[in-house]
Design an enzyme around this catalytic site. Structure first.
Site, PDB file in Angstrom:
ATOM      1  N   ALA A 130       0.852  -1.187   0.000  1.00 46.66           N
ATOM      2  CA  ALA A 130       0.000   0.000   0.000  1.00 46.66           C
ATOM      3  C   ALA A 130       0.888   1.238   0.000  1.00 46.66           C
ATOM      4  CB  ALA A 130      -0.868   0.012   1.258  1.00 46.66           C
ATOM      5  N   ALA A 132       0.461   5.445   0.797  1.00 46.90           N
ATOM      6  CA  ALA A 132      -0.384   6.598   1.138  1.00 46.90           C
ATOM      7  C   ALA A 132       0.479   7.863   1.149  1.00 46.90           C
ATOM      8  CB  ALA A 132      -1.041   6.371   2.493  1.00 46.90           C
ATOM      9  N   GLN A 136       4.601   4.248   3.125  1.00 42.45           N
ATOM     10  CA  GLN A 136       4.410   3.142   2.179  1.00 42.45           C
ATOM     11  C   GLN A 136       4.677   1.838   2.924  1.00 42.45           C
ATOM     12  OE1 GLN A 136       5.546   3.990  -1.817  1.00 42.45           O
ATOM     13  NE2 GLN A 136       6.925   2.238  -1.888  1.00 42.45           N
ATOM     14  N   LYS A 151       6.817  -0.594   7.349  1.00 44.82           N
ATOM     15  CA  LYS A 151       6.218   0.700   7.014  1.00 44.82           C
ATOM     16  C   LYS A 151       7.340   1.726   6.920  1.00 44.82           C
ATOM     17  CE  LYS A 151       2.163   3.380   8.386  1.00 44.82           C
ATOM     18  NZ  LYS A 151       0.966   3.356   9.218  1.00 44.82           N
ATOM     19  N   ASP A 286      -8.514   6.043  14.505  1.00 45.24           N
ATOM     20  CA  ASP A 286      -8.395   6.173  13.040  1.00 45.24           C
ATOM     21  C   ASP A 286      -9.053   4.956  12.392  1.00 45.24           C
ATOM     22  OD1 ASP A 286      -7.693   7.173  10.599  1.00 45.24           O
ATOM     23  OD2 ASP A 286      -5.601   6.550  10.687  1.00 45.24           O
TER      24      ASP A 286
HETATM   25  N1  LIG Z   1       0.415  -5.681   9.894  1.00 53.89           N
HETATM   26  C1  LIG Z   1      -0.065  -5.696   8.660  1.00 53.89           C
HETATM   27  N2  LIG Z   1      -0.357  -6.855   8.055  1.00 53.89           N
HETATM   28  C2  LIG Z   1      -0.854  -6.887   6.812  1.00 53.89           C
HETATM   29  N3  LIG Z   1      -1.109  -5.816   6.080  1.00 53.89           N
HETATM   30  C3  LIG Z   1      -0.849  -4.621   6.608  1.00 53.89           C
HETATM   31  C4  LIG Z   1      -0.317  -4.494   7.919  1.00 53.89           C
HETATM   32  N4  LIG Z   1      -0.149  -3.187   8.189  1.00 53.89           N
HETATM   33  C5  LIG Z   1      -0.564  -2.532   7.084  1.00 53.89           C
HETATM   34  N5  LIG Z   1      -0.980  -3.382   6.134  1.00 53.89           N
HETATM   35  C6  LIG Z   1      -1.522  -3.030   4.795  1.00 53.89           C
HETATM   36  O1  LIG Z   1      -1.051  -1.759   4.424  1.00 53.89           O
HETATM   37  C7  LIG Z   1      -2.137  -0.834   4.304  1.00 53.89           C
HETATM   38  C8  LIG Z   1      -1.691   0.539   4.809  1.00 53.89           C
HETATM   39  O2  LIG Z   1      -1.269   0.412   6.141  1.00 53.89           O
HETATM   40  P1  LIG Z   1      -1.447   1.572   7.187  1.00 53.89           P
HETATM   41  O3  LIG Z   1      -2.901   1.892   7.301  1.00 53.89           O
HETATM   42  O4  LIG Z   1      -0.738   1.207   8.421  1.00 53.89           O
HETATM   43  O5  LIG Z   1      -0.680   2.735   6.431  1.00 53.89           O
HETATM   44  P2  LIG Z   1      -1.014   4.291   6.346  1.00 53.89           P
HETATM   45  O6  LIG Z   1       0.106   4.879   5.602  1.00 53.89           O
HETATM   46  O7  LIG Z   1      -1.283   4.803   7.701  1.00 53.89           O
HETATM   47  O8  LIG Z   1      -2.317   4.313   5.465  1.00 53.89           O
HETATM   48  P3  LIG Z   1      -3.607   5.221   5.654  1.00 53.89           P
HETATM   49  O9  LIG Z   1      -3.109   6.618   5.763  1.00 53.89           O
HETATM   50  O10 LIG Z   1      -4.388   4.923   4.406  1.00 53.89           O
HETATM   51  O11 LIG Z   1      -4.255   4.718   6.918  1.00 53.89           O
HETATM   52  C9  LIG Z   1      -3.270  -1.450   5.085  1.00 53.89           C
HETATM   53  O12 LIG Z   1      -4.532  -1.039   4.613  1.00 53.89           O
HETATM   54  C10 LIG Z   1      -3.036  -2.932   4.856  1.00 53.89           C
HETATM   55  O13 LIG Z   1      -3.564  -3.324   3.624  1.00 53.89           O
END
Ligand SMILES: Nc1ncnc2c1ncn2[C@@H]1O[C@H](COP(=O)(O)OP(=O)(O)OP(=O)(O)O)[C@@H](O)[C@H]1O
Length: 545
Positions: A130, A132, A136, A151, A286
């Site tokens: 993913a 954002a 990433q 992350k 969130d």
């Molecule tokens: N522990 C995990 N196991 C599996 N997939 C994960 C995990 N953490 C994150 N993901 C995947 O990555 C995506 C984005 O993760 P996360 O929400 O932590 O990132 P973000 O940058 O904060 O995104 P957003 O701003 O959209 O919330 C999640 O929707 C999921 O699909």
């Protein structure tokens, strides 16, 4: 240099807003002159006239970029501040950003962990899971074989965030200065809260710590699973955590075809929320579909999996009491009680009339009860309550706003899963037992028992303390007595002073009369002597008094 950049960006924002027919938002600010000029020279034209204002705002924010999109998403949850048509459209904003190069991602990881990638991971998936605006996520496998996700903070994002925030502060400042709506919305405070959220997201150690805490809170409660954090692989810009698998909560079809007990799932969602709020005073704030998954390995006993703990809310005892008592009073339609609670606790100023406040709450909340039980919304109640309380000068605390937003989301989700969800069914026993546990006789006894060692410790000092207290009271009484005496003396002196002035003025007037023409019936000689004597008497009286 920076101000030139800001000006350029302000120009771009102006152009985008005009293009989407949103000049009304600039009308009260100094940018409106620029708007007129730009239109005069046909630098931009007004498109999208057929769309409503919410849709036009959505498009403008999308064009303005990720920081504005995120702001729009955050604002969409502030239904206590924004009209529904705008909030609905902002809720549709998508935070979709092109991923950054995997080489760049690997560089950040190596730099942060101070180690080559292949010494930490046996496999690192170059295609992101993913992407954002701020971070990433990549899948990977650790050397020991554990499946994890990594992350990574987007390089250079801090600089962009800072520049956009500077501009947002400028706009919010103008909005507050020139528009009553801006002042009512506390535009600058909104941006300040947004800044805190964004900066917290930039430090992944905060998210890692939040994740650990939430996991610990649910250690003995299997209805929510939280992935484990690999602390030795967490840094400011990199976080490694256990990879989870489950059905995304938004995929209703997949849940149904897995034969998940949807009623139980919906009720468990509400239970998790109330457990976090009332038992842990710590809640995930969130909650969006991308952050919730369902473990359907036993469909008749479905469990939630929660990720992305970047934004958490905390509550203190008084917040919880506020919520619990208001919820219970709301469900009993006891608006008087709600009004009294607000006044007794000083949440709204004492000058407010309880009847007036009660009537305002009734007007706001009665329509909620016009609906069937399975449509009654606690979140909507909080929205109405906060809107009303604001009118009566209550400053609603940010943590309560965060909670209201989460509650609205939980309710929406619950009813999507199971449309007949009756929130009160889960909430009532929860709230009642919490109130009893916290304020019942047993709780009071327990609190006293906990306090007993402290009191015992202070016991030998008690006589001294009581003596001191009595001394203070005595002294205070003495002071008060002296004060009353002083005031009385002052009053007397004041009235004597006034008398003095009156007599002195009379004396002066008589002397002056001596110099002026006397009435004909008074002989000049006797007149002068008489006036002089009289004025002398006046001066003497004045002097004596
Ligand atoms: N522990 C995990 N196991 C599996 N997939 C994960 C995990 N953490 C994150 N993901 C995947 O990555 C995506 C984005 O993760 P996360 O929400 O932590 O990132 P973000 O940058 O904060 O995104 P957003 O701003 O959209 O919330 C999640 O929707 C999921 O699909």
């Amino acid at each position: 240099m920076t101000s030139l950049l800001t000006l350029r960006r302000a120009f771009v924002i102006n152009r985008i807003l005009i293009r989407h027919g949103l000049e009304e938002f600039l009308a009260p600010t100094p940018l409106s002159r620029l708007t007129q000029l730009m239109r005069l020279f046909a630098l931009t034209s007004n498109r999208n006239k057929s769309l409503n204002r919410g849709q036009r705002l959505n498009q403008a924010l999308t064009e303005l970029g990720p920081i504005f999109i995120k702001l729009g998403q955050m604002l969409s949850t502030r239904r206590d501040l924004l009209p529904d048509d705008i909030a609905d459209e902002l809720a549709k904003l998508q935070d979709k950003v092109a991923p950054f190069e995997s080489e760049v991602a690997i560089n950040v990881v190596e730099q942060q962990l101070n180690s080559p990638i292949d010494q930490v991971f046996s496999q690192f998936d170059r295609t992101p899971l993913a992407s954002a605006s701020v971070a990433q996520v990549h899948s990977a496998t650790l050397i020991n074989g554990d499946d994890v996700v990594v992350k990574i903070i987007r390089p250079g994002i801090k600089k962009k965030i800072k520049a956009d925030l500077k501009l947002l502060y400028l706009l919010a400042g103008w909005f507050e200065k020139y528009s009553s709506t801006g002042r009512r919305l506390h535009a600058k405070t909104i941006i300040k809260d947004y800044q805190t959220t964004l900066f917290n997201e930039l430090d992944l150690r905060i998210e890692a710590a939040n994740t650990s805490q939430l996991k610990r809170n649910f250690e003995d409660n299997s209805i929510l699973y939280v992935p484990a954090v690999y602390w030795d692989l967490c840094r400011k810009r990199v976080m490694v955590q256990e990879k989870i698998s489950g059905i995304p909560i938004g995929d209703i079809e997949a849940l149904k075809s897995a034969d998940v007990d949807m009623r139980l799932l919906a009720h468990r969602g509400v239970e998790i929320f109330f457990t976090q709020v009332f038992k842990h005073s710590y809640f995930h704030a969130d909650m969006h579909p991308g952050n919730i998954f369902v473990d359907a390995s036993n469909p008749q006993d479905p469990k939630y999996i929660g990720i992305d703990c970047g934004i958490m809310g905390t509550l203190n005892e008084s917040d919880k009491r506020y919520l619990a008592q208001n919820f219970v009073a709301f469900f009993n339609r006891d608006y008087r009680r709600i009004a009294e609670l607000h006044l007794d606790s000083g949440w709204i100023p004492a000058k407010v009339s309880v009847e007036e406040f009660e009537s305002a709450i009734r007007t706001a909340c009665e329509p909620i009860f016009g609906k069937p039980l399975d449509e009654i919304s606690f979140g909507q109640f909080l929205v109405q309550l906060f809107q009303t309380a604001r009118r009566f000068e209550m400053e609603v605390q940010p943590q309560l706003v965060l909670l209201q937003k989460t509650l609205l989301y939980i309710e929406g989700l619950g009813r999507q899963l199971y449309p007949k969800l009756d929130l009160w069914e889960t909430a009532q026993p929860f709230l009642k037992s919490w109130l009893k546990e916290t304020y019942g006789p047993k709780a009071v006894w327990l609190k006293m028992k906990n306090k007993a060692p402290e009191w015992l410790e202070q016991l030998p000092e008690m006589p001294d303390k009581i003596n001191k207290l009595l001394d203070q009271v005595e002294k205070r009484e003495e002071h008060q007595h002296q004060l009353v005496n002083a005031i009385q003396t002052l009053k007397k002196a004041q009235s004597r002073g006034a008398q003095k002035i009156v007599w002195a003025l009379a004396g002066t007037a008589l002397v002056m009369a001596g110099f002026s023409e006397l009435p004909g019936w008074l002989s000049a000689q006797w007149g002068d002597v008489g006036l002089l004597t009289l004025s002398l008497v006046c001066f003497m009286v004045s002097f004596r008094s």
